[in-house]
Write a protein that holds these residues in place. Structure first.
Motif, PDB file in Angstrom:
ATOM      1  N   LYS A 272     -15.145  -7.973   2.387  1.00  0.00           N
ATOM      2  CA  LYS A 272     -13.923  -7.238   2.108  1.00  0.00           C
ATOM      3  C   LYS A 272     -13.827  -6.934   0.620  1.00  0.00           C
ATOM      4  O   LYS A 272     -14.133  -7.785  -0.219  1.00  0.00           O
ATOM      5  CB  LYS A 272     -12.696  -8.059   2.539  1.00  0.00           C
ATOM      6  CG  LYS A 272     -12.613  -8.356   4.036  1.00  0.00           C
ATOM      7  CD  LYS A 272     -12.281  -7.112   4.845  1.00  0.00           C
ATOM      8  CE  LYS A 272     -12.119  -7.460   6.319  1.00  0.00           C
ATOM      9  NZ  LYS A 272     -11.808  -6.245   7.127  1.00  0.00           N
ATOM     10  N   TYR A 274     -11.128  -5.825  -2.361  1.00  0.00           N
ATOM     11  CA  TYR A 274      -9.700  -5.855  -2.686  1.00  0.00           C
ATOM     12  C   TYR A 274      -9.452  -4.954  -3.883  1.00  0.00           C
ATOM     13  O   TYR A 274     -10.225  -4.949  -4.849  1.00  0.00           O
ATOM     14  CB  TYR A 274      -9.261  -7.281  -3.012  1.00  0.00           C
ATOM     15  CG  TYR A 274      -9.234  -8.213  -1.822  1.00  0.00           C
ATOM     16  CD1 TYR A 274      -8.026  -8.631  -1.265  1.00  0.00           C
ATOM     17  CD2 TYR A 274     -10.410  -8.696  -1.254  1.00  0.00           C
ATOM     18  CE1 TYR A 274      -7.990  -9.497  -0.174  1.00  0.00           C
ATOM     19  CE2 TYR A 274     -10.382  -9.549  -0.162  1.00  0.00           C
ATOM     20  CZ  TYR A 274      -9.173  -9.950   0.372  1.00  0.00           C
ATOM     21  OH  TYR A 274      -9.143 -10.794   1.454  1.00  0.00           O
ATOM     22  N   LYS A 287      -6.984  -4.370   1.132  1.00  0.00           N
ATOM     23  CA  LYS A 287      -8.385  -4.715   1.363  1.00  0.00           C
ATOM     24  C   LYS A 287      -8.963  -3.833   2.457  1.00  0.00           C
ATOM     25  O   LYS A 287      -8.237  -3.364   3.347  1.00  0.00           O
ATOM     26  CB  LYS A 287      -8.547  -6.187   1.743  1.00  0.00           C
ATOM     27  CG  LYS A 287      -7.987  -6.567   3.110  1.00  0.00           C
ATOM     28  CD  LYS A 287      -8.242  -8.043   3.414  1.00  0.00           C
ATOM     29  CE  LYS A 287      -7.663  -8.453   4.768  1.00  0.00           C
ATOM     30  NZ  LYS A 287      -7.884  -9.887   5.055  1.00  0.00           N
ATOM     31  N   ARG A 295      -8.587  -0.870   6.899  1.00  0.00           N
ATOM     32  CA  ARG A 295      -7.709  -0.990   5.737  1.00  0.00           C
ATOM     33  C   ARG A 295      -6.465  -1.803   6.102  1.00  0.00           C
ATOM     34  O   ARG A 295      -5.819  -1.568   7.115  1.00  0.00           O
ATOM     35  CB  ARG A 295      -7.309   0.414   5.265  1.00  0.00           C
ATOM     36  CG  ARG A 295      -6.425   0.435   4.006  1.00  0.00           C
ATOM     37  CD  ARG A 295      -5.985   1.866   3.709  1.00  0.00           C
ATOM     38  NE  ARG A 295      -5.098   1.924   2.548  1.00  0.00           N
ATOM     39  CZ  ARG A 295      -5.484   2.311   1.345  1.00  0.00           C
ATOM     40  NH1 ARG A 295      -6.741   2.695   1.148  1.00  0.00           N
ATOM     41  NH2 ARG A 295      -4.624   2.348   0.343  1.00  0.00           N
ATOM     42  N   TRP A 318     -15.894 -12.963  -5.143  1.00  0.00           N
ATOM     43  CA  TRP A 318     -14.784 -12.352  -4.411  1.00  0.00           C
ATOM     44  C   TRP A 318     -13.973 -13.384  -3.624  1.00  0.00           C
ATOM     45  O   TRP A 318     -13.214 -13.019  -2.725  1.00  0.00           O
ATOM     46  CB  TRP A 318     -15.264 -11.234  -3.477  1.00  0.00           C
ATOM     47  CG  TRP A 318     -15.684 -10.005  -4.235  1.00  0.00           C
ATOM     48  CD1 TRP A 318     -16.920  -9.739  -4.719  1.00  0.00           C
ATOM     49  CD2 TRP A 318     -14.853  -8.894  -4.607  1.00  0.00           C
ATOM     50  NE1 TRP A 318     -16.927  -8.529  -5.389  1.00  0.00           N
ATOM     51  CE2 TRP A 318     -15.666  -7.977  -5.326  1.00  0.00           C
ATOM     52  CE3 TRP A 318     -13.512  -8.572  -4.390  1.00  0.00           C
ATOM     53  CZ2 TRP A 318     -15.187  -6.781  -5.831  1.00  0.00           C
ATOM     54  CZ3 TRP A 318     -13.042  -7.372  -4.900  1.00  0.00           C
ATOM     55  CH2 TRP A 318     -13.865  -6.497  -5.614  1.00  0.00           C
ATOM     56  N   THR A 339      -8.830 -15.234  -1.157  1.00  0.00           N
ATOM     57  CA  THR A 339      -9.260 -14.250  -0.163  1.00  0.00           C
ATOM     58  C   THR A 339      -9.683 -14.889   1.161  1.00  0.00           C
ATOM     59  O   THR A 339      -9.907 -14.180   2.137  1.00  0.00           O
ATOM     60  CB  THR A 339     -10.403 -13.376  -0.698  1.00  0.00           C
ATOM     61  OG1 THR A 339     -11.532 -14.206  -0.986  1.00  0.00           O
ATOM     62  CG2 THR A 339      -9.987 -12.638  -1.959  1.00  0.00           C
ATOM     63  N   ASP A 342      -5.822 -14.980   2.111  1.00  0.00           N
ATOM     64  CA  ASP A 342      -4.928 -14.006   1.462  1.00  0.00           C
ATOM     65  C   ASP A 342      -3.598 -14.627   1.041  1.00  0.00           C
ATOM     66  O   ASP A 342      -2.581 -13.938   0.911  1.00  0.00           O
ATOM     67  CB  ASP A 342      -4.679 -12.798   2.374  1.00  0.00           C
ATOM     68  CG  ASP A 342      -5.923 -11.958   2.564  1.00  0.00           C
ATOM     69  OD1 ASP A 342      -6.862 -12.100   1.767  1.00  0.00           O
ATOM     70  OD2 ASP A 342      -5.975 -11.162   3.520  1.00  0.00           O
TER      71      ASP A 342
END
Length: 617
Positions: A272, A274, A287, A295, A318, A339, A342
């Motif tokens: 993903k 961001y 993301k 999306r 990430w 992530t 989230d």
């Protein structure tokens, strides 16, 4: 005494009145039977009797068959020996007979038996076919091969797969490891459809991708190819494709035996991206997959965001995002987005302004300037580090201040903060109220090094401020390589220069102001592994993109006369580039095709020289 010739006493039982011992003949002289020398005294107790001589002779002449008989007799009378030896004898006999050899060994001996399943007509490997042998079941891999660990001996091998005829064959699993694999051919009953699977970003074949359709499946080989046998009564069939490290895909297969682009499918690498987006009218954190699909809004904007002061910086793996934003009616805060889930948490807040420096691993380095703290007061500025993996916040350094008021002050300030390999390097410079000569006399500016976690802080070099200096005295830094900095030291006769690299400070006599201010300083973005760098240079008004090793050596040009600028990495295989500061693209590390991911919101802030995270350019 001379030895005598053998007599019957050597071969027949002794008589009741034997000859004297000293006259008893022997076949060969031995230490026990050699006659004594003349005039020697003889001890009769040392002379063997007739019975002893008889036993000795009998032992030396006993036939071998007597030994065997006696051994057998001992075995018969000793059950502890007889039973195991009897069993061993039976086993040896059974092993000697081919009919019983393998059934016996199969009860305790197993062997690896390699099998390849091939299509009867095309002779190509059949993947994901089911093999059964002696109660063992496996499936063939993406090369049509499988290994069964099974008992030795004769067994029936069965190969089957949907839309193929079930086939059986008698095989012998040998005692010793077979040199060659056994090949079994099966006949297709459906239509053989060639399928190809490639990586959407770099166009390379995807090996071992699993293609499922119509209750059957097949795996791609090293070329990304496979054959899917499907029923011939339908023109198209829905298929599902999956592979490790890729997002799943659902598509439609055209049922044809001809190779066609319609059956060439693409998979997007998993992951993903961001970024910030103002598509909704507010500044959202969004993301998507690497191809821009799926999306999702991770954190919706509140409407209080200041567009040019909202910043999102991603760590190199990430896993973490540092997010600076004003989300309520108060001041901007510094947030962390994990992530993996989230989740949003606060890193720091208060009556202060925050300036990100960047990531090193899980550590995020930044400065804060406290509002309401006067120039003559200490701790107006702080350098901090936050460990996202433990949520530990640490103060690395704080500024000094002295004086009596707004016209009488002196203070330090952190500037030119750069992240190198496991090191944050910065300068602590002095400023003073204007018009007060001598305010900085006796003071020094410092070049400081500290680990990103706040440990091992040390002063690399103190530079004494020349007497009579007014207003300020500062040391400048500029990164000219991924792990090297130029150090500029002001002097009345002209600035002097040093290079700081590998913990060493070395004078640079070949550097001057003209070169220092005119030389280009690319921002070298390090890959997640730290083994590669990515940067750009301006040539003929366009951007030339390069990839090199950790020190930007051996550069490889991957694009020229380009409109794209470096944005970051995604793993060590993919590069992220931007266009017009609002379009995000992804490409292979070797260059080539550029695929658009999305449009995004780019704040005005840039982080030149920061190579340990992404989103700063």
């Amino acid at each position: 005494m001379e030895p005598q010739k053998p007599t019957e006493a050597d071969t027949v039982p002794p008589q009741s009145n034997p000859e004297p011992v000293d006259q008893q003949p022997v076949t060969q002289p031995t230490p026990e039977t050699v006659a004594p020398a003349p005039d020697a005294d003889i001890d009769e107790s040392d002379v063997p009797t007739d019975m002893e001589l008889e036993d000795e002779v009998a032992q030396t002449t006993e036939p071998r068959q007597n030994i065997v008989k006696r051994a057998l007799q001992a075995i018969k009378t000793n059950k502890k020996l007889s039973i195991p030896l009897a069993v061993l004898g039976v086993i040896i006999v059974l092993l000697a007979v081919p009919v019983t050899r393998y059934p016996l060994l199969g009860t305790f001996l197993k062997q690896d038996y390699k099998v390849a399943v091939l299509d009867e007509s095309t002779k190509k490997p059949v993947t994901n076919a089911t093999l059964t042998l002696a109660g063992r079941t496996v499936k063939t891999d993406n090369t049509g091969q499988a290994t069964l660990h099974t008992k030795v001996g004769k067994s029936t091998l069965t190969a089957e797969k949907k839309y193929y005829q079930k086939t059986s064959s008698q095989v012998l699993v040998p005692i010793l490891k077979p040199k060659d694999q056994f090949r079994i051919f099966i006949k297709a009953t459906g239509r053989q459809v060639p399928v190809t699977v490639i990586n959407r970003i770099n166009n390379k074949p995807v090996e071992n991708a699993l293609v499922r359709a119509a209750d059957t499946e097949a795996r791609t080989n090293a070329k990304g190819e496979t054959v899917l046998v499907l029923p011939a009564d339908k023109p198209t069939i829905e298929a599902h494709i999956s592979a490790s490290g890729y997002n799943d895909a659902t598509t439609t297969v055209v049922v044809t035996e001809q190779k066609t682009d319609k059956n060439a499918f693409q998979l997007t690498p998993a992951g993903k991206l961001y970024f910030l987006s103002k598509l909704s009218g507010k500044v959202d954190v969004v993301k998507t997959d690497l191809d821009g699909t799926n999306r999702q809004i991770v954190l919706a904007g509140t409407g209080n965001e200041v567009g040019n002061d909202t910043i999102l910086l991603a760590s190199r793996d990430w896993k973490y995002l540092a997010f600076k934003s004003k989300r309520d009616n108060g001041l901007a805060k510094l947030y962390l987005i994990d992530t993996s889930n989230d989740k949003l948490t606060t890193i720091d807040e208060g009556n202060a302004s925050f300036t990100p420096v960047g990531w090193y691993g899980s550590h995020f380095v930044y400065t804060l300037s406290r509002s309401g703290v006067q120039n003559w007061q200490p701790n107006a500025q702080a350098l901090k580090t936050f460990d996202a993996s433990t949520a530990k916040l640490s103060v690395i350094d704080q500024t000094a201040g002295e004086g009596t008021g707004p016209y009488d002050y002196a203070y330090t300030n952190f500037s030119s903060i750069y992240i190198l390999e496991n090191e944050v390097v910065y300068t602590e410079n002095w400023y003073a109220s204007y018009g007060l000569p001598g305010k900085l006399d006796g003071k020094s500016v410092s070049l400081v090094s500290v680990h990103p976690d706040g440990s091992s802080k040390k002063t690399i070099k103190d530079y004494a401020i020349p007497a009579g200096t007014q207003y300020n005295y500062y040391v400048g830094l500029q990164p000219y390589e991924p792990q090297a900095l130029y150090v500029q030291l002001p002097a009345a006769s002209g600035n002097t220069y040093f290079a700081y690299e590998d913990g060493k400070l070395v004078a640079k006599s070949d550097m001057n102001d003209q070169k220092y201010y005119s030389e280009p300083y690319p921002t070298y973005l390090l890959s997640p592994s730290g083994k590669q760098t990515f940067w750009s240079e301006q040539r003929d008004g366009k951007n030339t993109l390069f990839v090199g090793d950790a020190n930007a050596s051996t550069p490889q040009q991957i694009a020229a006369l380009s409109e794209y600028l470096p944005y970051g990495w995604y793993s060590d295989d993919y590069l992220l580039v931007s266009k017009n500061s609002s379009e995000l693209y992804v490409m292979a590390v070797s260059g080539g095709k550029v695929a658009k991911v999305t449009d995004y919101h780019k704040p005005a802030a840039n982080f030149q020289g920061y190579g340990y995270g992404y989103g700063g350019l």
